[in-house]
Design a protein around this motif. Sequence first.
Motif, PDB file in Angstrom:
ATOM      1  N   CYS A 144      -3.267  -5.750  12.300  1.00  6.33           N
ATOM      2  CA  CYS A 144      -3.483  -4.781  11.237  1.00  6.33           C
ATOM      3  C   CYS A 144      -2.297  -4.591  10.324  1.00  6.33           C
ATOM      4  O   CYS A 144      -2.338  -3.741   9.453  1.00  6.33           O
ATOM      5  N   SER A 145      -1.213  -5.333  10.522  1.00 13.10           N
ATOM      6  CA  SER A 145      -0.052  -4.999   9.725  1.00 13.10           C
ATOM      7  C   SER A 145       0.062  -5.821   8.461  1.00 13.10           C
ATOM      8  O   SER A 145       0.836  -5.476   7.591  1.00 13.10           O
ATOM      9  N   TRP A 146      -0.711  -6.889   8.329  1.00 17.88           N
ATOM     10  CA  TRP A 146      -0.590  -7.675   7.108  1.00 17.88           C
ATOM     11  C   TRP A 146      -1.324  -6.977   5.985  1.00 17.88           C
ATOM     12  O   TRP A 146      -2.510  -6.738   6.064  1.00 17.88           O
ATOM     13  N   ASP A 147      -0.591  -6.687   4.907  1.00 16.00           N
ATOM     14  CA  ASP A 147      -1.196  -5.993   3.775  1.00 16.00           C
ATOM     15  C   ASP A 147      -1.789  -7.037   2.828  1.00 16.00           C
ATOM     16  O   ASP A 147      -1.061  -7.771   2.177  1.00 16.00           O
ATOM     17  N   VAL A 172      -2.208  -4.277  17.740  1.00 16.95           N
ATOM     18  CA  VAL A 172      -2.476  -3.657  16.442  1.00 16.95           C
ATOM     19  C   VAL A 172      -1.498  -4.171  15.403  1.00 16.95           C
ATOM     20  O   VAL A 172      -1.867  -4.460  14.268  1.00 16.95           O
ATOM     21  N   THR A 192       0.811  -1.212   0.000  1.00 22.91           N
ATOM     22  CA  THR A 192       0.000   0.000   0.000  1.00 22.91           C
ATOM     23  C   THR A 192       0.846   1.265   0.000  1.00 22.91           C
ATOM     24  O   THR A 192       0.409   2.306  -0.495  1.00 22.91           O
ATOM     25  N   LEU A 237       1.934   2.195  -3.473  1.00 19.47           N
ATOM     26  CA  LEU A 237       0.691   2.454  -4.194  1.00 19.47           C
ATOM     27  C   LEU A 237       0.172   3.847  -3.911  1.00 19.47           C
ATOM     28  O   LEU A 237      -0.382   4.499  -4.797  1.00 19.47           O
ATOM     29  N   ARG A 295      -6.777   9.726  15.305  1.00 18.73           N
ATOM     30  CA  ARG A 295      -7.398   9.014  16.407  1.00 18.73           C
ATOM     31  C   ARG A 295      -7.267   9.859  17.649  1.00 18.73           C
ATOM     32  O   ARG A 295      -6.191  10.338  17.962  1.00 18.73           O
ATOM     33  N   GLN A 352     -10.216   9.979   8.673  1.00 16.21           N
ATOM     34  CA  GLN A 352      -9.924   8.547   8.664  1.00 16.21           C
ATOM     35  C   GLN A 352      -8.699   8.218   9.472  1.00 16.21           C
ATOM     36  O   GLN A 352      -8.597   7.136  10.025  1.00 16.21           O
ATOM     37  N   SER A 353      -7.720   9.114   9.498  1.00 13.84           N
ATOM     38  CA  SER A 353      -6.462   8.718  10.096  1.00 13.84           C
ATOM     39  C   SER A 353      -6.248   9.271  11.491  1.00 13.84           C
ATOM     40  O   SER A 353      -5.378   8.795  12.196  1.00 13.84           O
ATOM     41  N   LEU A 368      -1.398   6.647  -6.437  1.00 17.17           N
ATOM     42  CA  LEU A 368      -2.755   7.166  -6.252  1.00 17.17           C
ATOM     43  C   LEU A 368      -2.732   8.685  -6.130  1.00 17.17           C
ATOM     44  O   LEU A 368      -3.613   9.371  -6.645  1.00 17.17           O
ATOM     45  N   ARG A 386       3.320   4.186   7.690  1.00 12.41           N
ATOM     46  CA  ARG A 386       1.935   4.397   8.070  1.00 12.41           C
ATOM     47  C   ARG A 386       1.202   5.092   6.942  1.00 12.41           C
ATOM     48  O   ARG A 386       1.289   6.302   6.792  1.00 12.41           O
ATOM     49  N   VAL A 387       0.490   4.308   6.159  1.00 15.67           N
ATOM     50  CA  VAL A 387      -0.047   4.834   4.913  1.00 15.67           C
ATOM     51  C   VAL A 387      -1.062   5.937   5.128  1.00 15.67           C
ATOM     52  O   VAL A 387      -0.966   7.002   4.520  1.00 15.67           O
ATOM     53  N   SER A 388      -2.044   5.692   5.982  1.00 17.04           N
ATOM     54  CA  SER A 388      -3.117   6.690   6.058  1.00 17.04           C
ATOM     55  C   SER A 388      -2.601   7.992   6.652  1.00 17.04           C
ATOM     56  O   SER A 388      -2.999   9.080   6.225  1.00 17.04           O
ATOM     57  N   GLN A 389      -1.660   7.883   7.612  1.00 14.46           N
ATOM     58  CA  GLN A 389      -1.116   9.112   8.178  1.00 14.46           C
ATOM     59  C   GLN A 389      -0.335   9.889   7.125  1.00 14.46           C
ATOM     60  O   GLN A 389      -0.470  11.109   6.978  1.00 14.46           O
TER      61      GLN A 389
END
Lengths: 832, 187
Positions: free
Chosen positions: A414-417, A410, A264, A267, A400, A397-398, A271, A685-688
């Motif tokens: 959550c780390s497996w892409d 976590v 990701t 990617l 928290r 989304q990112s 994007l 950290r993609v979303s961040q």
Amino acid sequence: MARNVNFDLNHPLMEAGLESPVDEEVVHNSFNQLIAEQSQNELTDAFELQQLQRDLDEEGQDNVPYLSSPDYRERLQGQREDEWQDDERQTDPIRGEHWSSATLKILSSMPSRTIGRSRGAIISQYYNRTMQLRRRRQSRPSIRDFSRSARPSIRGYGMEGDCTDTEVTKRERLVNNLQNLSVSDRVRMLRAMPLSVAEKSELRTLALQKERRIFSGSQIPCCSQLKYYIIIAVRQSWYSWLSFLHSLHLWQVALKRVSGRFGTGVLSYFLFLKTLLFFNLFLFLVTGAFLVLPQAVHPPVLPAVKRSFSGLELLTGAGYLSDTVMYYGYYCNYTLHRSCRDDGREQNISLSNGTRLDCMSKHLSYNMPLAYFFTIGVAFFITCIILVYSMSKSFGQSFRIDKSHSILAVKVFCSWDFKVIKKTSVKLMSENICTQLKELLAEVNHKHVKNTGCQKVWRLTVQGIAWAICIAGTICCVIGIYFFSHYMHKNLQQTSRSPLASQNALLNEASLLALPVVVSLINLLLPGLFNLAAWMEDYESPSVCTYVAIGRNLMLKVSVLCVLCYHWLGRVAADLNHFMCWESFVGQELYRFLLMDFIFTLLDTLLGEFLWRLFSMRVLKRRRKPVFDIARNVLELIYGQTLAWLGVLFTPLLPVVQLIKLLLLFYIKKSSVMMNCQAPRKPYRVSQMTTIFITLLCFPSFLGASVCVTYTMWSITPSSSCGPFRGLKTMFQAGKRWVEELEKDNPNLSVLARAHSYLVENPFFLFVGAGIFLIVIYFHSQVVDGQRKIISLLQEQIENEGEDKKFLITRLQSIHEQKRTPARRLTSQDSS
Amino acid sequence: MGNKQTTFTEEQLEAYQDCTFFTRKEILRLHGRYRELAPHLVPLDYTNNPDIRVPLTLIVTMPELKENPFRDRIVETFSEDGQGNLSFNDFVDMFSALCETSPRELKTIYAFKIYDFNRDNFICKQDLEKTVNKLTKGELSPEEVTLVCDKAIEEADLDGDSKLSFSDFENMISKAPDFLSNFHVRI
């Protein structure tokens, strides 16, 4: 939802809750061990009661010599222990039979245990949600939707008096609710339900059937039937539009290959590139439709000197291209009219501003200056809205609110892409996760190794030195650019004044490329210096390292752009004596900068990725390929986009250039990445990061560009011999003039003019607006603080609830045990 | 225009569009992918909803799932019989839940089901150990695995039963912003 749970222990066969889990054969045994541990303590009481009873029995049998022997106590102890164990063994099968199954059946029916699992629970959960949604959408659900068993006093509050509904009635009610929702709400609810597709489509069919039955009735007025048909038609067209958009989706296969191999993180770069492409496409469509097309169809009178086309134009943007629709200078400053006679061109001979032609038959007229002004303004405004919207969505989304304490959990979950499908990349990813888990374990176990004071000071010194190097490098380069641009400017003035100008025309034009080359060179080389400085210092966490790198690169690019803007708007624009058309010149400069940026990115891809890979694998003999530096590449994209935004005012066709550049860049970068790079080793950290990049696109980049453009429109005098704003004091006056004309024609619109002069031109309004904005932000930050506190309180409450549950279960068990032990004691007494 | 397909009726396609996150074209493409897993088994004409299931062993040969350590659990979770044999509805359901526009809550529910290996509605220590072993492919030593699992449960378990219930899991996932982008399979 309140529910009655039957705690009656005398009930012989406890129902396994109201909704039994669908596919559960094995009874829950979650609390079994817990009960066992806790009730050991309780059991001792029961056993002591039994022991006492046995002692009372024994008292009648006195055996003096036996009693006085020294090892009597031992034997008694041993006897007692044997009896204890006997008791335990006796009660164990009892416990296994009756206790656990009854209590555990109660436990298994608890709502929290059946979330997402049993169909009945899902249906009731979604029934509640649709009820809430309906209540939100309309004031009150209609009376006939209430079941008859609801008590009159609580009608309207959605409370259910009787909870022992079967699954079928719950389903009916859910279908009823679904039917009463709007179409989009219904679709959204259906899609979000965790049921299988077959069940969802059954629910949907039922809901639609009812709808159709209602609408086929003749009592329905024709307008709501019409509304129904319109809704259906709109939905069909929306679906076909979505399909069309989907078939247009650029680069689906390419993006899938990239994400399959690199994950990701890489990617997200592609994007981001795609997002920028759409922004430029939008700009191109707007400027093309409203500026380029009208002007191209009605070309103005060209100057006498027509330059020939030589290949250098593509690089410098000057020469032949400077008198084309590409630049500001080509646009005329009067109202365009459709020709009223056959020889169209003759009608457009330049007249003074705003006067109309004599042939006044009702033809289309197009006020060019106004169109120019408003098109650029509206394009920027819409881009601003889109940017702010996507930034806030990404931020939501990112971000928290409370800090995550569960780093290890976590990381495990959550780390497996799931996007990565290539075998070697999968292996690499699992190695990465392994390393990260080990590091986290070490961190969590050993806490933080406290640095000694000396080490801290040393660290700070090294970081200070690194920062000093970076800042010094940046300042040197910026000052260099300042003086170099000054020198080039003077050079240009001299060459244009000197009589030798026409001889070395090509050379002079090529010398225009010097400044862009220097700036691009700086942009390429200085990040290398920053990397060296980063290698020298040593940060605690890799994310801090990334942020520092981004910060330094950003600082460089922002300062370079600032100095360039000063050069263009402060120096070139003010130098009216020399330049006939400074806007076109600035437009050409921006074109050159954009092009040089592209060429140097190509060079960087070639040298930085391709050659470096060969070098590191052949010479340095490293096993791994170099890593694709996502942050630096994204910052390059942002820089290019800033140039494009700066240049739209002066070069309406610049978005096209940027569009072509981005298209080519996509394919080049993709092939380079596939050939030369590997996925990043450090956790990304993609979303961040995506949020940070979109914020950077919005704040320094777009805001800076729009500030420059606004300043240009507001305060700088346009050149007097070219462009749509010639003769005006500022570009802004075009709008003002139009408002005045409107007011002249229609006195009722004077309100508009007065509002315009009060609101837009008065700085007081801006101050008040900014003040209100800041106050709103402050209030929101206080709300977020309050929410953080509430979250920690709720967490405490959850822990307390857990304790309560444990307590209740053990009390349950002890009561059950006490009821049983007297019964057993009685039976044993009877038998003895 | 491309409307001349005979795989599904219009009604079926609309139902799929309303109940999943796919458009019409994507559903037809998915049917093509489903069919190429077992061309002799899966008919071209689905208008009368044939009850065909493709076994687990064929589904996990798909490139999107082949290298995924959790492929068996994913397919089992979405299968109606629990053994991993997917009908076309289950197939569409699986990729719809894992797609980009699928909401966070749906993904959390299915992630919980996937990681719950023994299907007792809790992620107990054994489930976690299996997860960690699959993630690291046996690179961590057993003591490290146990330590990781203990610490993870300690961190995430809120109500103190040393297992992760769904609410514990949901709470932990809500703090991880990367979950949505990672728990996504592109088809």
